[in-house]
Design a protein around this motif. Sequence first.
Motif, short mmCIF file in Angstrom:
data_model
loop_
_atom_site.label_atom_id
_atom_site.label_comp_id
_atom_site.label_asym_id
_atom_site.label_seq_id
_atom_site.Cartn_x
_atom_site.Cartn_y
_atom_site.Cartn_z
N LEU A 1 0.83 -1.20 0.00
CA LEU A 1 0.00 0.00 0.00
C LEU A 1 0.86 1.25 0.00
CD1 LEU A 1 -2.67 1.47 0.12
CD2 LEU A 1 -2.67 1.16 2.62
N ASP A 2 1.89 1.27 0.85
CA ASP A 2 2.76 2.45 0.87
C ASP A 2 3.53 2.61 -0.43
OD1 ASP A 2 1.92 3.22 3.34
OD2 ASP A 2 3.92 3.36 4.23
N VAL A 3 3.91 1.49 -1.04
CA VAL A 3 4.58 1.58 -2.34
C VAL A 3 3.66 2.23 -3.36
CG1 VAL A 3 5.44 0.23 -4.30
CG2 VAL A 3 6.17 -0.35 -1.98
N ILE A 4 2.40 1.79 -3.41
CA ILE A 4 1.46 2.36 -4.37
C ILE A 4 1.21 3.84 -4.07
CG2 ILE A 4 -0.97 2.35 -5.07
CD1 ILE A 4 0.54 0.21 -6.46
N LEU A 5 0.96 4.17 -2.80
CA LEU A 5 0.66 5.55 -2.45
C LEU A 5 1.81 6.49 -2.77
CD1 LEU A 5 -1.25 5.13 0.94
CD2 LEU A 5 -2.21 5.62 -1.31
N GLN A 6 3.05 5.98 -2.65
CA GLN A 6 4.20 6.85 -2.89
C GLN A 6 4.67 6.81 -4.35
OE1 GLN A 6 7.25 7.03 0.21
NE2 GLN A 6 5.91 5.89 1.59
N VAL A 7 4.68 5.63 -4.95
CA VAL A 7 5.15 5.52 -6.33
C VAL A 7 4.09 6.01 -7.31
CG1 VAL A 7 5.77 3.87 -8.16
CG2 VAL A 7 6.82 3.69 -5.90
N VAL A 8 2.84 5.64 -7.09
CA VAL A 8 1.78 6.01 -8.02
C VAL A 8 1.21 7.39 -7.70
CG1 VAL A 8 -0.52 5.41 -8.89
CG2 VAL A 8 1.20 3.63 -8.54
N LEU B 1 -4.71 1.44 -10.76
CA LEU B 1 -3.36 1.04 -10.37
C LEU B 1 -3.30 0.67 -8.90
CD1 LEU B 1 -1.28 3.70 -12.33
CD2 LEU B 1 -1.54 1.29 -12.89
N LEU B 2 -4.07 1.38 -8.08
CA LEU B 2 -4.12 1.08 -6.66
C LEU B 2 -4.68 -0.31 -6.41
CD1 LEU B 2 -4.18 1.82 -3.61
CD2 LEU B 2 -6.41 2.84 -4.04
N LEU B 3 -5.85 -0.58 -6.98
CA LEU B 3 -6.51 -1.86 -6.71
C LEU B 3 -5.81 -3.02 -7.41
CD1 LEU B 3 -10.27 -0.82 -6.86
CD2 LEU B 3 -8.80 -1.08 -4.87
N ALA B 4 -5.27 -2.77 -8.60
CA ALA B 4 -4.62 -3.85 -9.35
C ALA B 4 -3.22 -4.15 -8.84
CB ALA B 4 -4.55 -3.49 -10.83
N GLY B 5 -2.58 -3.18 -8.19
CA GLY B 5 -1.19 -3.35 -7.80
C GLY B 5 -0.92 -3.45 -6.32
N HIS B 6 -1.96 -3.35 -5.50
CA HIS B 6 -1.77 -3.35 -4.05
C HIS B 6 -1.96 -4.75 -3.47
CE1 HIS B 6 -2.40 -2.87 0.15
NE2 HIS B 6 -3.65 -2.48 0.12
N GLU B 7 -3.20 -5.20 -3.38
CA GLU B 7 -3.46 -6.49 -2.74
C GLU B 7 -2.93 -7.67 -3.56
OE1 GLU B 7 -7.02 -8.37 -0.14
OE2 GLU B 7 -7.51 -7.99 -2.23
N THR B 8 -2.90 -7.52 -4.89
CA THR B 8 -2.38 -8.62 -5.70
C THR B 8 -0.93 -8.92 -5.36
OG1 THR B 8 -1.92 -6.97 -7.41
CG2 THR B 8 -3.94 -8.25 -7.66
N THR B 9 -0.10 -7.88 -5.29
CA THR B 9 1.31 -8.08 -4.95
C THR B 9 1.47 -8.54 -3.51
OG1 THR B 9 1.91 -6.37 -6.56
CG2 THR B 9 3.59 -7.00 -4.96
N ALA B 10 0.68 -7.99 -2.61
CA ALA B 10 0.74 -8.41 -1.21
C ALA B 10 0.39 -9.89 -1.08
CB ALA B 10 -0.20 -7.56 -0.37
N SER B 11 -0.62 -10.34 -1.80
CA SER B 11 -1.00 -11.76 -1.74
C SER B 11 0.09 -12.64 -2.32
CB SER B 11 -2.31 -11.98 -2.50
OG SER B 11 -3.36 -11.25 -1.91
N ALA B 12 0.67 -12.21 -3.44
CA ALA B 12 1.76 -12.99 -4.04
C ALA B 12 2.94 -13.11 -3.09
CB ALA B 12 2.20 -12.36 -5.35
N LEU B 13 3.29 -12.02 -2.43
CA LEU B 13 4.38 -12.05 -1.46
C LEU B 13 4.05 -12.95 -0.27
CD1 LEU B 13 5.50 -8.32 -1.51
CD2 LEU B 13 7.03 -10.29 -1.76
N SER B 14 2.82 -12.90 0.19
CA SER B 14 2.42 -13.72 1.33
C SER B 14 2.50 -15.20 0.99
CB SER B 14 1.00 -13.36 1.77
OG SER B 14 0.93 -12.00 2.16
N TRP B 15 1.97 -15.58 -0.17
CA TRP B 15 2.06 -16.98 -0.60
C TRP B 15 3.52 -17.41 -0.76
CZ3 TRP B 15 -1.72 -20.08 0.13
CH2 TRP B 15 -3.05 -19.72 -0.09
N THR B 16 4.36 -16.50 -1.28
CA THR B 16 5.76 -16.86 -1.51
C THR B 16 6.48 -17.10 -0.19
OG1 THR B 16 5.76 -15.49 -3.52
CG2 THR B 16 7.90 -16.13 -2.63
#
Length: 432
Positions: free
Chosen positions: A147-154, A257-272
């Motif tokens: 979330l912070d990545v999206i809020l700051q980068v986007v 970009l917020l919705l497509a790039g926030h929880e999707t990446t967080a979920s991928a990282l959590s599974w990894t």
Amino acid sequence: MTYDIPDGPALSPARMTWKFLRDRSGTIPAYHEEFGDTFSLRILPGPRTLVVFSDPADVKEIFAADPSQFHAGKGNEILKPVMGEHSVLLTDDGEHQRARKLLMPAFTGPSMRAYQPLVEAIAKTEVDTWHDGDTLVTLDRMNAITLDVILQVVFGVTDEERLAVLRPKVNRMVNIDAKMLLAWSYPRLFALPPWRGYFKNQQAVDRLLYAEIAERRDAHDLEGRDDVLSRLLRVGDDDSDETPLTDAEMRDQLVTLLLAGHETTASALSWTLHEIGRSPEIHARALAAADAGDDTFLEACLKESMRLHPIIDFVARTLQSDQVVAGRLLPRGTTVTPSIMLSHSREASFADAHLFKPDRFVDTKVAANTWIPFGGGVRRCIGAAFSLMEGAVVLREVLQRYEVSTDSAAPNKLRNITNIPGDKAPLKLTAR
């Protein structure tokens, strides 16, 4: 004219819609087992027909098809009430091409290299708050980072006071269950609880975004800023023929970009991290890769977790005219749906497909149209490379400082359109 719609489950559209929104990881494999690589579903609103495909040749054909006749925006229409009519995910033809052209420069190699130190700093700030022996609620903490990545980068928001206001409202915007998704097909429900509360929160987020857009338009340092919002605001300032984006267009792309790039990446990282924590051998290799600053194996772990646990599990294209797809004549209005979930679990494409084996993405070349977490063709996710960069950076930061472990397999949970660890993937942290 005789159409050739494949067989599928004999359920009412209402019941099928509910199962599709709540439990695709259970129902879609079961239908594949019963009907084969291609089958149909009838879902609301409409009802409309979905034809599900999983053979790589069929997936390739759909991704390579004429986008003017295979509309992805129409297939994603359920997302319009939150992402907006101008979203790059919801538009087609010329409007989509324009949006994609304007967004792409923010996700090229030079731009991503410029963003990487910011991602590293955000990850470090988060990991600094962890302690030896803690139980990490992985999904929550990965959501905080992305979330912070999206809020700051986007959005380019770096002021802590503004971040503190945005974070809880954005998190509520992302936290959508199946009944909320169904309401997006019937907007009148937004006048009733619980949809009314969600809609009011969305309006509050919109007010904050429009205020940020207005303030940024007047910023004196706009030319020197690299965030996506500032880049979009500069459109039309040069000698090009590009028409500047309206505030509504800007809002829709930012929310997408917020919705497509926030929880999707967080979920991928959590599974990894969950899968790394379950395998001592892979864990040891991941630690060594993190220590060496070598992201190759870390990225392979990320890709393999996205294969084994698809975050978004299907792609949709709605036919604008009668079309022959995979040898079948399908009528206009049919939605053809390459199944990411089924594609990723094919033994013919991935031997021992049920196992977590990152070396698939290190030692061998994965065949085209078999690993498709970002979709494909002209609609392939523009943030794919950014997501992989962000994921590798976060994994490196975590594993350089902590060992992670778990004894149990995380259950899958479908939340809104994403698959997440149902228990949030708790991990035991051991300081290195």
